[in-house]
Design an enzyme around this catalytic site. Structure first.
Site, PDB file in Angstrom:
ATOM      1  N   GLY A 242      31.049  55.409  40.290  1.00 14.77           N
ATOM      2  CA  GLY A 242      31.945  54.619  39.436  1.00 14.77           C
ATOM      3  C   GLY A 242      31.910  54.958  37.963  1.00 14.77           C
ATOM      4  O   GLY A 242      32.887  54.777  37.249  1.00 14.77           O
TER       5      GLY A 242
ATOM      6  N   GLU B  90      26.109  53.094  33.423  1.00 25.12           N
ATOM      7  CA  GLU B  90      26.699  52.364  34.563  1.00 25.12           C
ATOM      8  C   GLU B  90      28.157  52.024  34.283  1.00 25.12           C
ATOM      9  O   GLU B  90      28.569  51.934  33.132  1.00 25.12           O
ATOM     10  CB  GLU B  90      25.932  51.047  34.763  1.00 25.12           C
TER      11      GLU B  90
ATOM     12  N   ASP C 212      27.098  43.605  38.033  1.00 25.90           N
ATOM     13  CA  ASP C 212      27.581  42.400  38.694  1.00 25.90           C
ATOM     14  C   ASP C 212      26.354  41.504  38.901  1.00 25.90           C
ATOM     15  O   ASP C 212      25.906  40.825  37.977  1.00 25.90           O
ATOM     16  CB  ASP C 212      28.242  42.845  40.006  1.00 25.90           C
TER      17      ASP C 212
ATOM     18  N   LYS D 268      29.760  41.818  34.097  1.00 22.65           N
ATOM     19  CA  LYS D 268      30.198  40.554  34.712  1.00 22.65           C
ATOM     20  C   LYS D 268      29.044  39.562  34.596  1.00 22.65           C
ATOM     21  O   LYS D 268      28.361  39.267  35.571  1.00 22.65           O
ATOM     22  CB  LYS D 268      30.471  40.800  36.206  1.00 22.65           C
TER      23      LYS D 268
ATOM     24  N   PHE E  41      37.432  40.925  41.147  1.00 23.93           N
ATOM     25  CA  PHE E  41      37.185  42.292  41.592  1.00 23.93           C
ATOM     26  C   PHE E  41      38.037  43.230  40.755  1.00 23.93           C
ATOM     27  O   PHE E  41      39.248  43.063  40.661  1.00 23.93           O
ATOM     28  CB  PHE E  41      37.477  42.466  43.083  1.00 23.93           C
TER      29      PHE E  41
ATOM     30  N   ASP F 263      36.338  51.510  42.097  1.00 24.74           N
ATOM     31  CA  ASP F 263      37.140  51.703  43.311  1.00 24.74           C
ATOM     32  C   ASP F 263      37.300  50.426  44.120  1.00 24.74           C
ATOM     33  O   ASP F 263      36.482  49.512  44.051  1.00 24.74           O
ATOM     34  CB  ASP F 263      36.465  52.743  44.210  1.00 24.74           C
TER      35      ASP F 263
HETATM   36  P1  IMP Z   1      25.397  44.776  41.361  1.00 28.98           P
HETATM   37  O1  IMP Z   1      24.196  45.367  42.057  1.00 28.98           O
HETATM   38  O2  IMP Z   1      25.856  43.503  42.017  1.00 28.98           O
HETATM   39  O3  IMP Z   1      25.159  44.590  39.871  1.00 28.98           O
HETATM   40  O4  IMP Z   1      26.608  45.754  41.589  1.00 28.98           O
HETATM   41  C1  IMP Z   1      26.665  46.907  40.914  1.00 28.98           C
HETATM   42  C2  IMP Z   1      27.625  47.922  41.516  1.00 28.98           C
HETATM   43  O5  IMP Z   1      28.622  47.351  42.343  1.00 28.98           O
HETATM   44  C3  IMP Z   1      28.361  48.572  40.385  1.00 28.98           C
HETATM   45  O6  IMP Z   1      27.652  49.683  39.913  1.00 28.98           O
HETATM   46  C4  IMP Z   1      29.680  48.954  41.007  1.00 28.98           C
HETATM   47  O7  IMP Z   1      29.582  50.232  41.589  1.00 28.98           O
HETATM   48  C5  IMP Z   1      29.894  47.908  42.050  1.00 28.98           C
HETATM   49  N1  IMP Z   1      30.792  46.827  41.559  1.00 28.98           N
HETATM   50  C6  IMP Z   1      30.451  45.618  41.058  1.00 28.98           C
HETATM   51  N2  IMP Z   1      31.524  44.893  40.711  1.00 28.98           N
HETATM   52  C7  IMP Z   1      32.602  45.664  40.985  1.00 28.98           C
HETATM   53  C8  IMP Z   1      34.022  45.470  40.828  1.00 28.98           C
HETATM   54  O8  IMP Z   1      34.517  44.433  40.348  1.00 28.98           O
HETATM   55  N3  IMP Z   1      34.802  46.506  41.223  1.00 28.98           N
HETATM   56  C9  IMP Z   1      34.299  47.667  41.736  1.00 28.98           C
HETATM   57  N4  IMP Z   1      32.980  47.897  41.886  1.00 28.98           N
HETATM   58  C10 IMP Z   1      32.143  46.900  41.528  1.00 28.98           C
HETATM   59 MG    MG Z   2      28.085  51.594  39.788  1.00 27.07          MG
END
Ligand code: IMP
Ligand code: MG
Length: 188
Positions: A47, A102, A106, A134, A155, A162
């Site tokens: 990403g 990054e 999220d 986020k 999202f 993606d």
């Molecule tokens: P986390 O572990 O929940 O912080 O998620 C991190 C990863 O999830 C990010 O590096 C993204 O690749 C993916 N991700 C989180 N939110 C989104 C979104 O809204 N759209 C697309 N990919 C996301």
């Molecule tokens: Mg990522």
């Protein structure tokens, strides 16, 4: 790609993104201006690729690049699996300053996993820059050292982000139309 049926609302256009990236680069290069070896950027695939290349071009200090691939989504719109490291870095980061790049934070679980993993390799420092944050969704205890934009709990797609591996090539960051995605999924 300029438009797609899954785009609900554009949050940040190309110009806004580039302006913010320039500001981030200026701030970040100042932090590292006196280090004695090049900064190591660690891109979290896939990403971050759009952000990484634009950011790296603006960064006016010596830096090298390595990549990690961590799987945290299983194709859909929620983080449904525990993060797994699928591809590790190749560089020796012992006693080196490392900056994780990054696309979006999220829950924070992916970054916790990455930071723990990198710290085992004894770097001098580990910091994080993310284009999007986020913050409302954070469940793990981790924060970026720098973020481009705080974003709402939707999202998001585009500029590297993606939906099921597509729509990374939208040149802006947009809120995805979840109703349309669900309708489409139901017809498959
Ligand atoms: P986390 O572990 O929940 O912080 O998620 C991190 C990863 O999830 C990010 O590096 C993204 O690749 C993916 N991700 C989180 N939110 C989104 C979104 O809204 N759209 C697309 N990919 C996301
Ligand atoms: Mg990522």
């Amino acid at each position: 790609m300029v438009d797609h049926k899954f785009v609900k609302e554009i949050l940040f256009n190309e110009k806004e993104i580039q302006k913010r990236i320039k500001e981030l680069a200026i701030e970040i290069q100042d932090t590292y201006k006196d280090i004695d070896q090049p900064l190591i950027l660690i891109a979290i695939l896939r990403g971050c690729i759009f952000f990484l290349t634009d950011f790296m071009k603006q960064l006016d200090i010596e830096c090298s690049l390595d990549c990690m691939y961590v799987e945290s989504y299983s194709g859909k719109t929620t983080a449904s699996i525990e993060p797994r490291i699928k591809m590790d870095i190749l560089s020796d980061i012992k006693d080196r300053h490392v900056l994780i790049v990054e696309d979006i934070i999220d829950s924070g679980k992916t970054l916790v996993k990455i930071v723990e993993h990198l710290k085992e390799k004894s770097p001098k420092s580990v910091k994080i820059v993310t284009l999007l944050d986020k913050k409302v969704k954070r469940s793990a205890k981790i924060e970026a050292d720098w973020f481009g934009f705080e974003v709402p709990d939707h999202f998001l797609i585009g500029y590297g982000l993606d939906y099921n591996e597509i729509l990374r090539n939208l040149p802006y960051v947009a809120i995805a139309d979840i109703d349309k995605i669900n309708e489409y999924e139901a017809t498959k």
